[in-house]
Scaffold this active site. Structure first.
Site, PDB file in Angstrom:
ATOM      1  N   LYS A  10       0.829  -1.198   0.000  1.00  0.00           N
ATOM      2  CA  LYS A  10       0.000   0.000   0.000  1.00  0.00           C
ATOM      3  C   LYS A  10       0.876   1.266   0.000  1.00  0.00           C
ATOM      4  CE  LYS A  10      -3.841  -2.308   2.380  1.00  0.00           C
ATOM      5  NZ  LYS A  10      -4.873  -2.163   3.452  1.00  0.00           N
ATOM      6  N   TYR A  50     -12.316  -2.865  -3.621  1.00  0.00           N
ATOM      7  CA  TYR A  50     -12.910  -2.821  -2.279  1.00  0.00           C
ATOM      8  C   TYR A  50     -14.441  -2.810  -2.308  1.00  0.00           C
ATOM      9  CZ  TYR A  50      -8.424  -2.170   0.149  1.00  0.00           C
ATOM     10  OH  TYR A  50      -7.164  -2.340   0.693  1.00  0.00           O
ATOM     11  N   ASN A 117      -1.928  -0.114   6.941  1.00  0.00           N
ATOM     12  CA  ASN A 117      -1.415  -1.383   7.449  1.00  0.00           C
ATOM     13  C   ASN A 117      -0.535  -2.110   6.431  1.00  0.00           C
ATOM     14  OD1 ASN A 117      -3.407  -2.184   5.735  1.00  0.00           O
ATOM     15  ND2 ASN A 117      -4.633  -3.281   7.247  1.00  0.00           N
ATOM     16  N   GLU A 131      -9.195 -10.403  -8.013  1.00  0.00           N
ATOM     17  CA  GLU A 131      -8.251  -9.304  -7.799  1.00  0.00           C
ATOM     18  C   GLU A 131      -7.059  -9.395  -8.754  1.00  0.00           C
ATOM     19  OE1 GLU A 131      -7.425  -9.567  -3.621  1.00  0.00           O
ATOM     20  OE2 GLU A 131      -9.468  -8.978  -3.064  1.00  0.00           O
TER      21      GLU A 131
HETATM   22  P1  DAT Z   1      -7.755  -7.008   5.512  1.00  0.00           P
HETATM   23  O1  DAT Z   1      -6.960  -5.965   4.758  1.00  0.00           O
HETATM   24  O2  DAT Z   1      -7.006  -7.504   6.714  1.00  0.00           O
HETATM   25  O3  DAT Z   1      -8.281  -8.107   4.618  1.00  0.00           O
HETATM   26  P2  DAT Z   1     -10.464  -5.939   5.495  1.00  0.00           P
HETATM   27  O4  DAT Z   1     -10.647  -6.602   4.167  1.00  0.00           O
HETATM   28  O5  DAT Z   1     -11.483  -6.217   6.546  1.00  0.00           O
HETATM   29  O6  DAT Z   1      -9.016  -6.248   6.108  1.00  0.00           O
HETATM   30  O7  DAT Z   1     -10.446  -4.354   5.291  1.00  0.00           O
HETATM   31  C1  DAT Z   1      -9.804  -3.794   4.174  1.00  0.00           C
HETATM   32  C2  DAT Z   1      -8.977  -2.612   4.640  1.00  0.00           C
HETATM   33  O8  DAT Z   1      -9.835  -1.598   5.158  1.00  0.00           O
HETATM   34  C3  DAT Z   1      -8.021  -2.925   5.791  1.00  0.00           C
HETATM   35  O9  DAT Z   1      -6.789  -3.396   5.332  1.00  0.00           O
HETATM   36  C4  DAT Z   1      -7.896  -1.607   6.473  1.00  0.00           C
HETATM   37  C5  DAT Z   1      -9.240  -0.968   6.278  1.00  0.00           C
HETATM   38  N1  DAT Z   1     -10.117  -1.179   7.435  1.00  0.00           N
HETATM   39  C6  DAT Z   1     -10.740  -2.331   7.807  1.00  0.00           C
HETATM   40  N2  DAT Z   1     -11.461  -2.178   8.905  1.00  0.00           N
HETATM   41  C7  DAT Z   1     -11.291  -0.872   9.260  1.00  0.00           C
HETATM   42  C8  DAT Z   1     -11.784  -0.062  10.329  1.00  0.00           C
HETATM   43  N3  DAT Z   1     -12.593  -0.553  11.262  1.00  0.00           N
HETATM   44  N4  DAT Z   1     -11.394   1.244  10.378  1.00  0.00           N
HETATM   45  C9  DAT Z   1     -10.570   1.754   9.423  1.00  0.00           C
HETATM   46  N5  DAT Z   1     -10.081   1.054   8.398  1.00  0.00           N
HETATM   47  C10 DAT Z   1     -10.434  -0.235   8.317  1.00  0.00           C
END
Ligand code: DAT
Ligand code: MG
Length: 139
Positions: A10, A50, A117, A131
């Site tokens: 990222k 997303y 992250n 993807e």
């Molecule tokens: P991951 O990247 O571990 O698969 P995810 O698919 O649930 O996690 O979410 C996609 C991204 O969105 C994640 O890398 C960071 C962001 N994100 C997820 N939950 C969040 C939250 N509660 N607040 C802010 N950003 C969040």
């Protein structure tokens, strides 16, 4: 079974000069990098990537962050790499991601926001196929 997953380094990872360190961890685990491209993601690409998060409170800030600078898209191949890379990455929130993981080792004391992250990894064979087609379109 050997399979492929989509990894994104990222914009925070690229900005912090962690591209090499993240790729090193992937290769050290024994996975193969079979495609790699640095690009500035378009809004359309990110909305598609997303789509499952559309409408959530963090969706708009997430897209803004993901388009804030260049990212690196990587196709990674290996035995059970979809599950394996997510273990290598650590849990979503770097604050609580385990030491030894990419997010746990490198993600602390940087962004207060969970979205910074460092990496994305596909979460299932279906996501990986979708993807990889999105980020490595073959015309
Ligand atoms: P991951 O990247 O571990 O698969 P995810 O698919 O649930 O996690 O979410 C996609 C991204 O969105 C994640 O890398 C960071 C962001 N994100 C997820 N939950 C969040 C939250 N509660 N607040 C802010 N950003 C969040
Ligand atoms: Mg996810």
């Amino acid at each position: 079974m050997s399979e492929a997953t989509l990894v994104l380094i990222k914009p925070d990872g690229v900005k912090r000069n962690l591209t090499g360190e993240i790729l090193r961890r992937i290769e050290q685990k024994g996975y193969k990098i079979t495609a790699l491209q640095m690009l500035h993601a378009t809004e359309k690409q990110l909305a598609s990537h997303y789509a499952e998060h559309a409408g959530k409170p963090f969706y708009e800030p997430l897209l803004e962050f993901m388009s804030s600078g260049p990212l690196v898209a990587v196709r990674v191949e290996g035995e059970r790499v979809i599950e394996g890379f997510r273990v290598l990455a650590g849990t979503t929130d770097p604050t609580t991601a385990a030491p030894g993981t990419i997010r746990g080792d490198l993600g602390r004391d940087w962004g207060l926001n969970v979205q910074q992250n460092l990496v994305h990894g596909s979460d299932s064979p279906e996501s990986a196929a979708r993807e990889l087609a999105l980020w490595f379109a073959t015309a």
